[in-house]
Motif scaffolding. Sequence first.
Motif, PDB file in Angstrom:
ATOM      1  N   HIS A 105       0.867  -1.185   0.000  1.00  0.00           N
ATOM      2  CA  HIS A 105       0.000   0.000   0.000  1.00  0.00           C
ATOM      3  C   HIS A 105       0.903   1.232   0.000  1.00  0.00           C
ATOM      4  CE1 HIS A 105      -3.797   2.065   0.841  1.00  0.00           C
ATOM      5  NE2 HIS A 105      -3.184   2.780   1.755  1.00  0.00           N
ATOM      6  N   LEU A 106       0.845   2.017  -1.078  1.00  0.00           N
ATOM      7  CA  LEU A 106       1.757   3.143  -1.251  1.00  0.00           C
ATOM      8  C   LEU A 106       1.014   4.468  -1.104  1.00  0.00           C
ATOM      9  CD1 LEU A 106       4.574   4.234  -1.975  1.00  0.00           C
ATOM     10  CD2 LEU A 106       3.950   4.011  -4.394  1.00  0.00           C
ATOM     11  N   ILE A 107       1.457   5.283  -0.147  1.00  0.00           N
ATOM     12  CA  ILE A 107       0.885   6.604   0.102  1.00  0.00           C
ATOM     13  C   ILE A 107       1.915   7.657  -0.261  1.00  0.00           C
ATOM     14  CG2 ILE A 107      -0.054   8.187   1.840  1.00  0.00           C
ATOM     15  CD1 ILE A 107      -1.054   5.791   3.383  1.00  0.00           C
ATOM     16  N   GLY A 108       1.549   8.575  -1.160  1.00  0.00           N
ATOM     17  CA  GLY A 108       2.435   9.666  -1.547  1.00  0.00           C
ATOM     18  C   GLY A 108       1.932  10.986  -0.997  1.00  0.00           C
ATOM     19  N   VAL A 109       2.833  11.777  -0.440  1.00  0.00           N
ATOM     20  CA  VAL A 109       2.472  13.077   0.140  1.00  0.00           C
ATOM     21  C   VAL A 109       3.220  14.163  -0.614  1.00  0.00           C
ATOM     22  CG1 VAL A 109       2.261  14.438   2.250  1.00  0.00           C
ATOM     23  CG2 VAL A 109       2.317  11.935   2.391  1.00  0.00           C
ATOM     24  N   THR A 110       2.480  15.136  -1.153  1.00  0.00           N
ATOM     25  CA  THR A 110       3.113  16.243  -1.845  1.00  0.00           C
ATOM     26  C   THR A 110       2.552  17.557  -1.327  1.00  0.00           C
ATOM     27  OG1 THR A 110       3.882  16.961  -4.028  1.00  0.00           O
ATOM     28  CG2 THR A 110       1.528  16.502  -3.809  1.00  0.00           C
ATOM     29  N   GLY A 111       3.282  18.642  -1.556  1.00  0.00           N
ATOM     30  CA  GLY A 111       2.911  19.957  -1.053  1.00  0.00           C
ATOM     31  C   GLY A 111       4.165  20.688  -0.601  1.00  0.00           C
ATOM     32  N   THR A 112       4.047  21.957  -0.310  1.00  0.00           N
ATOM     33  CA  THR A 112       5.219  22.729   0.104  1.00  0.00           C
ATOM     34  C   THR A 112       5.669  22.347   1.508  1.00  0.00           C
ATOM     35  OG1 THR A 112       4.411  24.574  -1.247  1.00  0.00           O
ATOM     36  CG2 THR A 112       6.176  25.049   0.304  1.00  0.00           C
ATOM     37  N   ASN A 113       4.724  22.218   2.423  1.00  0.00           N
ATOM     38  CA  ASN A 113       5.050  21.948   3.823  1.00  0.00           C
ATOM     39  C   ASN A 113       4.295  20.719   4.334  1.00  0.00           C
ATOM     40  OD1 ASN A 113       6.525  24.456   3.946  1.00  0.00           O
ATOM     41  ND2 ASN A 113       4.577  25.522   4.178  1.00  0.00           N
ATOM     42  N   GLY A 114       4.834  20.119   5.390  1.00  0.00           N
ATOM     43  CA  GLY A 114       4.124  19.069   6.111  1.00  0.00           C
ATOM     44  C   GLY A 114       4.383  17.648   5.660  1.00  0.00           C
ATOM     45  N   LYS A 115       5.113  17.462   4.552  1.00  0.00           N
ATOM     46  CA  LYS A 115       5.274  16.108   4.000  1.00  0.00           C
ATOM     47  C   LYS A 115       5.936  15.155   4.997  1.00  0.00           C
ATOM     48  CE  LYS A 115       7.602  17.561   0.366  1.00  0.00           C
ATOM     49  NZ  LYS A 115       7.501  19.020   0.550  1.00  0.00           N
ATOM     50  N   THR A 116       7.048  15.592   5.581  1.00  0.00           N
ATOM     51  CA  THR A 116       7.776  14.713   6.497  1.00  0.00           C
ATOM     52  C   THR A 116       6.938  14.379   7.725  1.00  0.00           C
ATOM     53  OG1 THR A 116       9.888  15.653   5.789  1.00  0.00           O
ATOM     54  CG2 THR A 116       9.883  14.451   7.858  1.00  0.00           C
ATOM     55  N   SER A 117       6.313  15.394   8.317  1.00  0.00           N
ATOM     56  CA  SER A 117       5.521  15.165   9.532  1.00  0.00           C
ATOM     57  C   SER A 117       4.385  14.192   9.280  1.00  0.00           C
ATOM     58  CB  SER A 117       4.967  16.500  10.054  1.00  0.00           C
ATOM     59  OG  SER A 117       6.008  17.361  10.454  1.00  0.00           O
ATOM     60  N   ILE A 118       3.731  14.313   8.142  1.00  0.00           N
ATOM     61  CA  ILE A 118       2.609  13.421   7.832  1.00  0.00           C
ATOM     62  C   ILE A 118       3.079  11.988   7.651  1.00  0.00           C
ATOM     63  CG2 ILE A 118       0.838  12.896   6.106  1.00  0.00           C
ATOM     64  CD1 ILE A 118       0.631  15.982   5.701  1.00  0.00           C
ATOM     65  N   THR A 119       4.194  11.785   6.962  1.00  0.00           N
ATOM     66  CA  THR A 119       4.686  10.410   6.787  1.00  0.00           C
ATOM     67  C   THR A 119       5.081   9.802   8.126  1.00  0.00           C
ATOM     68  OG1 THR A 119       6.933  11.192   6.281  1.00  0.00           O
ATOM     69  CG2 THR A 119       5.463  10.787   4.423  1.00  0.00           C
ATOM     70  N   TYR A 120       5.666  10.606   9.020  1.00  0.00           N
ATOM     71  CA  TYR A 120       6.046  10.082  10.334  1.00  0.00           C
ATOM     72  C   TYR A 120       4.822   9.760  11.180  1.00  0.00           C
ATOM     73  CZ  TYR A 120      11.124  10.368  10.313  1.00  0.00           C
ATOM     74  OH  TYR A 120      12.456  10.125  10.069  1.00  0.00           O
ATOM     75  N   LEU A 121       3.795  10.614  11.131  1.00  0.00           N
ATOM     76  CA  LEU A 121       2.563  10.327  11.865  1.00  0.00           C
ATOM     77  C   LEU A 121       1.927   9.038  11.357  1.00  0.00           C
ATOM     78  CD1 LEU A 121       1.034  13.919  12.031  1.00  0.00           C
ATOM     79  CD2 LEU A 121       1.642  12.510  14.010  1.00  0.00           C
ATOM     80  N   LEU A 122       1.870   8.880  10.036  1.00  0.00           N
ATOM     81  CA  LEU A 122       1.302   7.660   9.470  1.00  0.00           C
ATOM     82  C   LEU A 122       2.119   6.431   9.849  1.00  0.00           C
ATOM     83  CD1 LEU A 122       0.265   8.976   5.946  1.00  0.00           C
ATOM     84  CD2 LEU A 122      -1.275   8.051   7.684  1.00  0.00           C
TER      85      LEU A 122
END
Length: 499
Positions: A105-122
């Motif tokens: 299951h692959l989740i990709g996060v894009t955007g200027t800010n927040g990418k790292t924090s969201i992947t760590y929370l997940l």
Amino acid sequence: MKILSEILKYFPYKYELIGEDNVMIQAIKVDSRDVLPGDLFVCIDGYTVDGHQYTEQAINNGAVAIIAHKPVSDERATKVYVKDTSEILSYLSSYFYDFPSNDFHLIGVTGTNGKTSITYLLDELFQLEKKKTGVLGTIQMKIDQNVYPIANTTPEPSYLHRHFKEMVDHQIDHVLMEVSSHALELGRVNGCDFDIAIFTNLTQDHLDFHETMEDYLRAKMRLFYQLGNRYSTLVPKRAIVNCDDPHHQSFASASSQPIIRYGLTNEADVYAEDINLDANGTSFKLTTISGTVQINSPLMGRFNVYNMLAAAAAAEASGVSLETIQRGFNQTKGVPGRFEPVKGEHGFGVVIDYAHTPDSLENVLSTIKQFAKGSIYLVVGCGGDRDKTKRPLMATVGEKYANHSIFTADNPRSEDPMQIIADMEKGMSSDRYEVEVDRQVAIERAVGMAKETDVVLIAGKGHETYQIIGDKTLPFNDYKVAENAIKGRGEHSSSEVSS
């Protein structure tokens, strides 16, 4: 391992073969220094180097075949000529490593800010569900409990799919991946089978590469196109967007998959109410498609509320229970270098943060402003060989919130750090700042100035443990420098008392 003739059958483009096609390929490499006997070397034109210039080294190291789009004179290896090596690399790598992203299951996060924090929370949420995870992003690559250094936020395709295959071999369930605009524009993630795409926000960054905000927007939207058109209840795909960002409709329109919107109003599918922000963390009511729970998280700031909303939407869409989401947010450890307080008995606050865009810097400073009882001191710089237009904007944001700013070096690369600082100074309308190009001295200066109830923000590098000056990468750690400065200040005070 695959025979070259099999690989050529998969080529989606016209090619010219010179040499034998019956050679066995062990792996695909784009860095000649990493080539091992039996490897296929793909020549890529990079920012500063052209792989075609390193074919001799690659062959000396054991490359048995070369893929190129410029003439290669060395006759010791089979050569395959294509129109564009960068364009073919992603598809080639995905095929060679047996389409590994299809197997988790692959989740990709894009955007200027927040990418790292969201992947760590997940990552934390899936681990609470006893799932095995992989993470790829700015800080590191993680495969289950093993961590590895990583060169780019989103790695080049041969590295990416090689390690995706390793994740499959480790029976990883969920892979959480930061997807940069560079990677999307350059096609690094072509051939990746994303199940969920998350859009965080879009503010000015990387205009040295994309030239305009419209180009930047289009690059980010590619992740949502990539979810495809197939609708399946067996392998559901979802597009998750921050509906409080003015660009969110562009991202929602880019996907044919069901849209989950998150934000701070109940017009969203996943939203937060009764938000309370203070120096100890954040509390709010979280409402998702499944219900409502109370969150009392140690994470600070409104931007972290958005990060938690995005993570909650993606986790729930991936089958994580609302109870697990609540438990995860309430006990999260956060991300290194993201609003990370420096420990020590010093009576004032020192915070390390990766904020390196005007928007992210304003997020962090506005959060500090909410709980700082004294003055705010800011240590900040801007990276060299990067978007110059944001430099005065960074200074303007600092002036808006900080009582005093210290402009310093931050990975100047090939540029003169004093010229970078001069560009920043154009954004100042007051004299509430000073210049100290030596980053260590600047941090020591800020820590030395702080009094009880004051807060020092050291911005721009966060988790990084290096400083890039010219063509050299030198050890440097904001946290350790600040920690030592605090200790030195305490020792100095003690010696004054004893004398």
